[in-house]
Write a protein that holds these residues in place. Structure first.
Motif, short mmCIF file in Angstrom:
data_model
loop_
_atom_site.label_atom_id
_atom_site.label_comp_id
_atom_site.label_asym_id
_atom_site.label_seq_id
_atom_site.Cartn_x
_atom_site.Cartn_y
_atom_site.Cartn_z
N UNK A 147 0.84 -1.19 0.00
CA UNK A 147 0.00 0.00 0.00
C UNK A 147 0.88 1.25 0.00
N UNK A 148 0.35 2.33 -0.52
CA UNK A 148 1.09 3.58 -0.60
C UNK A 148 1.01 4.37 0.69
N UNK A 149 1.70 5.52 0.73
CA UNK A 149 1.70 6.37 1.92
C UNK A 149 0.27 6.76 2.31
N UNK A 150 -0.04 6.58 3.56
CA UNK A 150 -1.36 6.94 4.09
C UNK A 150 -2.44 5.89 3.85
N UNK A 151 -2.21 4.97 2.94
CA UNK A 151 -3.24 3.98 2.62
C UNK A 151 -3.50 2.98 3.75
#
Length: 170
Positions: A147-151
């Motif tokens: 998952x990406x940043x903040x996800x």
């Protein structure tokens, strides 16, 4: 059920749509089952990671679920543990038996109810509970690595709202 009633149930109040999406259990599934199927797959993935963390400690997810309840609630009667963990009477008895054999919980009489037994976590159970968190840390990070940043935080927020809807029912 008689055949006429069955046919009536199968045709009554069922919209006849030839364009409805059918369940595929693959990415892009647009069927009415899609969300449930995704949640099932996500559960399998997360459960396998949690199982990996708990295996070296000698317990399973079903055992850990009971320990969570005991840490949160304190001594709890078995029927309440069954309800809280989604288990049945026989299942919760097996789990508590396992935990008791390992010295992680004890059963105690409930004053005023000769048949009920409260389950209480032991100091050894608390130590194992803490060790499970330490063991899970690197695995939890791996769980959301794609998952990406903040996800991960967004996913946790959405699932929390979904699982703990207002009104107290999950």
């Amino acid at each position: 059920m008689n055949e006429q009633l069955y046919r009536g149930l199968m045709t009554a109040d069922v919209p006849h749509r030839t364009t409805a999406a059918h369940a595929t259990d693959r990415p892009g599934d647009a069927s009415p089952f899609a969300l449930g199927l995704l949640l099932r797959r996500a559960h399998w993935h997360a459960a396998s990671v949690m199982t990996e963390a708990l295996r070296p400690l000698g317990i399973e997810l079903r055992h850990f679920a009971v320990l969570i309840e005991l840490v949160n609630r304190g001594a709890t009667v078995q029927r309440d543990l069954a309800a809280a963990t989604g288990s049945d009477k026989a299942g919760i008895m097996r789990v508590v038996d396992d935990l008791e054999r390992k010295g992680l919980v004890v059963r105690k009489a409930v004053p005023g109810d000769r048949r009920a037994r409260a389950v209480e976590i032991t100091s050894q159970g608390l130590e194992l509970f803490e060790a499970a968190h330490v063991a899970a840390e690197p695995l939890a990070e791996r769980l959301v690595a794609e998952l990406g940043p903040g996800e991960p935080e967004r996913l946790a927020d959405l699932l929390t709202r979904f699982a703990h809807r207002s009104g107290g029912k999950a």
